[in-house]
Every structure is written in structure tokens, then in C-alpha cells.
Design an enzyme around this catalytic site. Sequence first.
Site, mmCIF file in Angstrom:
data_model
loop_
_atom_site.group_PDB
_atom_site.id
_atom_site.type_symbol
_atom_site.label_atom_id
_atom_site.label_comp_id
_atom_site.label_asym_id
_atom_site.label_seq_id
_atom_site.Cartn_x
_atom_site.Cartn_y
_atom_site.Cartn_z
ATOM 1 C CB CYS A 116 0.052 5.118 -4.851
ATOM 2 S SG CYS A 116 2.214 5.403 -3.521
ATOM 3 C CG HIS A 160 -2.285 -1.249 1.019
ATOM 4 N ND1 HIS A 160 -2.939 -0.936 0.321
ATOM 5 C CD2 HIS A 160 -2.812 -1.436 2.345
ATOM 6 C CE1 HIS A 160 -4.332 -1.412 0.281
ATOM 7 N NE2 HIS A 160 -4.186 -2.635 0.700
#
Length: 263
Positions: free
Chosen positions: A133, A78
Site C-alpha cells: 500500500c 499491491h
Amino acid sequence: MSKKALCIGINDYPGTQNDLSGCVNDANDWAAELGSHGYTVTKMLDGQATHAAMTAAIGSLIKSAVNGDTLVITYSGHGTWVPDSSGDEPDGRDEGLCPWDIGSVGPLLDDQIHQMFDARAAGVRILLLSDSCHSGSVTRGREDDLDPGQPRARFMPLEAWMPANELPQASTRPPHLVGGLKRSGGDLLLSGCLDTQYSWDTSFKGRPNGAFTYYALKTLHENKPANYEAWFKAIRTYLPSTKLPQDPQILGSATARRFKVFA
């Protein structure tokens, strides 16, 4: 002259309800590929990739490198952001990578990565491959390999890891959810998407992977590009697509873009 790589993959994010599926496979795939190019590879997977461990590993890799060495760092997991406190970000946010223990220590920010990269000795090359992202628009791209029912965004919302009393006011949050890692430094950054987009966690032929990682390796094997610029152009024949609305990016000097891939 030596070639060293650090491959980070995090699927497991305890306490966040934001686990992923393809990041560990990404890290293993990058490690195998880099090993075939003569790199000495270190892997950090899931619980190994704490904030402290990631910081120490990147710092050690750079500190031990000398003139003529090449370093590659791959990250799959992430991405997130925090409000910019130093005033050096036009969009008002610092972007970062999410370690396994983000819930207790927060992200590894682009400013921190930049400082570590700046400590390299003269003549040391650094390539960062970030499959993390970002939210974007739909255009073109081939989707032959993509499994049905996919994908999932590799973005960690602030609410998932930041204490409620520390969340920025909604009125002060930027219009886009997360940015890239332009301030990370190094010679080259190859990333999965634009500042205003997500990178996607998906699966191909029944095996979880990041879309950027999958197509980067697919085109590397199919096209055998002469340099990073040619490799990037090959990846762009697949991304973005209708189901994978992400625009891969290459950042670096014209000289660095002409470096032979993983040489």
C-alpha cells in the site's frame, strides 16, 4: 500446539501495467525465515494467489487452528481501496489486498479479512505482516543497502483495475490514496507504513525486495529482538528515510507486543 504460516507474494498483475519486482522474493524470504522457526509454511506466488485461493487458504488456516496454535500470514503485493459501503470507515474507504486477478474480481477487503480472523478458535494467535500500500513525508533513516534508481510504490490505483463506469466521482474520493489494514483483526499487525503512505518496492545489492520486508529481516538477524515491540523499534532505525518515506506500524495489545518473535 502447532505453528503454521501462509506467505503470499504477487509481482504479476495481468492487464494492469502495475507489475512489481520484489514481492515473490519477499514471500520466499519470509517462508525461509518462518521455516527456520519451526513453522509449516504454505506459499502462494503470482498466479496461485487468486482472490478465491487467498480467501480459501486464509480461511482453511484459521479453521484448522486450535487453542495454543500460532498463525502467521505475510502479504507482499499491491494494496488498494474501494468506497466504504457500510459506513464503518471514518475515512470513507475500505482498504484491501490486491490478488493476482484483481482486474476481474476486485480486492480482498479488510472487512473480509476481519471476518475470517474473527472465526478463529479461542487461544489461537494470529500475526499479519503486510508489505503493501499507501504516500507520506520525508524524515530520517539509514539507506546504506538501497540500490540506485529505486524505489516504486506498492499501490494499485483504482483506474488500473476498476471499470471506468464504476470509478467513484473525484469529488467523493478521500484526500489520501489508500489506507492500511487496521480492521483486519488478529493479535498483531506489522505493516510497512502509515494509513497515508506507500510501502516501497525496491532492490538491495541487486536483488528486488520490499523495503519493509528487507529491513524487518535484516534487523531480526542483527538484533535478535526479544519480542515484537523490540523488533519494531529496530526496524524504525531504518525506516522512514529520505528515499523510503514510510513509517512502519505495529498494532496490537501491550501483551501481544511482548510475545516472543515467531515463538
